[in-house]
Design a protein around this motif. Structure first.
Motif, PDB file in Angstrom:
ATOM      1  N   ALA A 140     -14.976 -31.827 -34.206  1.00 52.12           N
ATOM      2  CA  ALA A 140     -13.572 -31.655 -33.819  1.00 52.12           C
ATOM      3  C   ALA A 140     -12.639 -31.983 -34.979  1.00 52.12           C
ATOM      4  N   THR A 141     -12.971 -33.019 -35.735  1.00 54.61           N
ATOM      5  CA  THR A 141     -12.152 -33.385 -36.886  1.00 54.61           C
ATOM      6  C   THR A 141     -12.119 -32.261 -37.914  1.00 54.61           C
ATOM      7  N   LEU A 142     -13.276 -31.703 -38.197  1.00 56.13           N
ATOM      8  CA  LEU A 142     -13.346 -30.616 -39.182  1.00 56.13           C
ATOM      9  C   LEU A 142     -12.632 -29.358 -38.688  1.00 56.13           C
ATOM     10  N   ARG A 143     -12.866 -29.007 -37.429  1.00 59.14           N
ATOM     11  CA  ARG A 143     -12.265 -27.782 -36.890  1.00 59.14           C
ATOM     12  C   ARG A 143     -10.747 -27.883 -36.795  1.00 59.14           C
ATOM     13  N   THR A 144     -10.233 -29.011 -36.341  1.00 55.51           N
ATOM     14  CA  THR A 144      -8.783 -29.141 -36.221  1.00 55.51           C
ATOM     15  C   THR A 144      -8.122 -29.219 -37.598  1.00 55.51           C
ATOM     16  N   ASN A 145      -8.818 -29.760 -38.568  1.00 56.42           N
ATOM     17  CA  ASN A 145      -8.269 -29.784 -39.920  1.00 56.42           C
ATOM     18  C   ASN A 145      -8.165 -28.365 -40.492  1.00 56.42           C
ATOM     19  N   GLU A 146      -9.012 -27.457 -39.992  1.00 57.48           N
ATOM     20  CA  GLU A 146      -8.941 -26.050 -40.392  1.00 57.48           C
ATOM     21  C   GLU A 146      -7.906 -25.281 -39.568  1.00 57.48           C
ATOM     22  N   GLY A 147      -7.344 -25.928 -38.545  1.00 58.11           N
ATOM     23  CA  GLY A 147      -6.319 -25.287 -37.729  1.00 58.11           C
ATOM     24  C   GLY A 147      -6.846 -24.618 -36.475  1.00 58.11           C
ATOM     25  N   GLN A 148      -8.083 -24.875 -36.104  1.00 55.06           N
ATOM     26  CA  GLN A 148      -8.662 -24.265 -34.912  1.00 55.06           C
ATOM     27  C   GLN A 148      -8.462 -25.183 -33.701  1.00 55.06           C
ATOM     28  N   TYR A 149      -8.314 -24.579 -32.548  1.00 57.39           N
ATOM     29  CA  TYR A 149      -8.257 -25.343 -31.300  1.00 57.39           C
ATOM     30  C   TYR A 149      -9.688 -25.688 -30.910  1.00 57.39           C
ATOM     31  N   PHE A 150      -9.927 -26.955 -30.637  1.00 58.45           N
ATOM     32  CA  PHE A 150     -11.282 -27.414 -30.317  1.00 58.45           C
ATOM     33  C   PHE A 150     -11.291 -28.002 -28.917  1.00 58.45           C
ATOM     34  N   LYS A 151     -12.311 -27.614 -28.144  1.00 62.32           N
ATOM     35  CA  LYS A 151     -12.497 -28.158 -26.797  1.00 62.32           C
ATOM     36  C   LYS A 151     -13.849 -28.836 -26.744  1.00 62.32           C
ATOM     37  N   TYR A 152     -13.848 -30.101 -26.371  1.00 60.86           N
ATOM     38  CA  TYR A 152     -15.088 -30.872 -26.262  1.00 60.86           C
ATOM     39  C   TYR A 152     -15.898 -30.416 -25.052  1.00 60.86           C
ATOM     40  N   PRO A 153     -17.228 -30.501 -25.152  1.00 61.36           N
ATOM     41  CA  PRO A 153     -18.059 -30.229 -23.963  1.00 61.36           C
ATOM     42  C   PRO A 153     -18.072 -31.458 -23.048  1.00 61.36           C
ATOM     43  N   ILE A 154     -18.567 -31.300 -21.878  1.00 59.47           N
ATOM     44  CA  ILE A 154     -18.744 -32.333 -20.847  1.00 59.47           C
ATOM     45  C   ILE A 154     -17.504 -33.216 -20.659  1.00 59.47           C
ATOM     46  N   THR A 155     -16.334 -32.624 -20.768  1.00 60.26           N
ATOM     47  CA  THR A 155     -15.092 -33.396 -20.658  1.00 60.26           C
ATOM     48  C   THR A 155     -14.421 -33.136 -19.328  1.00 60.26           C
ATOM     49  N   ILE A 156     -13.987 -34.223 -18.707  1.00 59.38           N
ATOM     50  CA  ILE A 156     -13.179 -34.139 -17.498  1.00 59.38           C
ATOM     51  C   ILE A 156     -11.727 -34.269 -17.947  1.00 59.38           C
ATOM     52  N   ASN A 157     -10.861 -33.372 -17.504  1.00 62.36           N
ATOM     53  CA  ASN A 157      -9.465 -33.403 -17.915  1.00 62.36           C
ATOM     54  C   ASN A 157      -8.677 -34.396 -17.076  1.00 62.36           C
ATOM     55  N   PHE A 158      -8.600 -35.629 -17.544  1.00 59.89           N
ATOM     56  CA  PHE A 158      -7.807 -36.651 -16.884  1.00 59.89           C
ATOM     57  C   PHE A 158      -6.330 -36.508 -17.246  1.00 59.89           C
ATOM     58  N   ILE A 159      -6.080 -36.210 -18.524  1.00 57.51           N
ATOM     59  CA  ILE A 159      -4.721 -36.026 -19.027  1.00 57.51           C
ATOM     60  C   ILE A 159      -4.480 -34.534 -19.153  1.00 57.51           C
ATOM     61  N   LYS A 160      -3.485 -34.026 -18.456  1.00 60.94           N
ATOM     62  CA  LYS A 160      -3.228 -32.583 -18.489  1.00 60.94           C
ATOM     63  C   LYS A 160      -1.937 -32.274 -19.185  1.00 60.94           C
TER      64      LYS A 160
END
Length: 160
Positions: A140-160
C-alpha cells in the motif's frame, strides 16, 4: 490519476500507510499515528482521506481478527493448564521434599490430544495475519506513493 495528485498528497498517503508499522515500536502506533495524520489532512486532500480510511480500517480489522483468534484459543489453553500440574509435565507430586527438588520430565505424562490442534491452527493464523499486515502495508505504501488507489484485502469498513 497521478497527473492530478501532487507529490505532497502521494507522499502523505504513503506515510499514513507506513506509519501503521510503528506498532512494533510504539504501543498503539498503528492507530495513533495514521489517525493524527489522517485527521489533520483529510479535509484538504481527498486522496489522503481515502488512504487514511483504508489504513485505519485495515488495522482495526486485523485487531478484531486477532482478538477473535485469541478468544477461540483460550478455552483450549485453559484446558491444558490442569494437565501440566496434575501428573503432566510439572507433576506437583515430584516436589514433595523441601531441599531435594526432583526436576525430571516424563514424556509419556504429556497428554497432547485433539485439543492442541485449535491452538496450533490459531497460532498459524496469527502468524498469517502478521505476514499479511507487513506485506500489504508495504504494498500500500508503494502503490499510494505512485498515486494509485489501494484497497486492502480482508478489511471491514468501520470508517466510511
Amino acid at each position: 490519476m497521478t497527473e492530478t495528485l501532487t507529490k505532497h498528497e502521494r507522499s502523505l498517503s504513503a506515510v499514513i500507510h507506513a506509519s501503521t508499522l510503528s506498532k512494533y515500536f510504539i504501543p498503539f502506533g498503528n492507530f495513533l499515528l495514521p489517525l493524527v495524520l489522517w485527521i489533520a489532512n483529510k479535509k484538504e486532500h481527498s486522496f489522503v482521506d481515502y488512504n487514511g480510511k483504508q489504513a485505519l480500517n485495515f488495522q482495526i480489522s486485523l485487531l478484531l481478527y486477532s482478538i477473535i483468534l485469541g478468544i477461540i484459543s483460550v478455552p483450549f489453553i485453559l484446558g491444558f493448564i490442569p494437565g501440566i500440574f496434575d501428573g503432566g509435565l510439572l507433576d506437583i507430586r515430584d516436589y514433595n521434599e523441601f531441599n531435594n527438588i526432583n526436576f525430571h520430565f516424563i514424556g509419556e505424562n504429556l497428554h497432547f490430544g485433539w485439543w492442541l490442534w485449535p491452538i496450533g491452527i490459531t497460532g498459524l493464523l496469527q502468524v498469517a495475519l502478521f505476514i499479511i499486515n507487513i506485506v500489504y502495508t508495504i504494498l500500500a505504501t508503494l502503490r499510494t506513493n505512485e498515486g494509485q488507489y489501494f484497497k486492502y484485502p480482508i478489511t471491514i469498513n468501520f470508517i466510511k
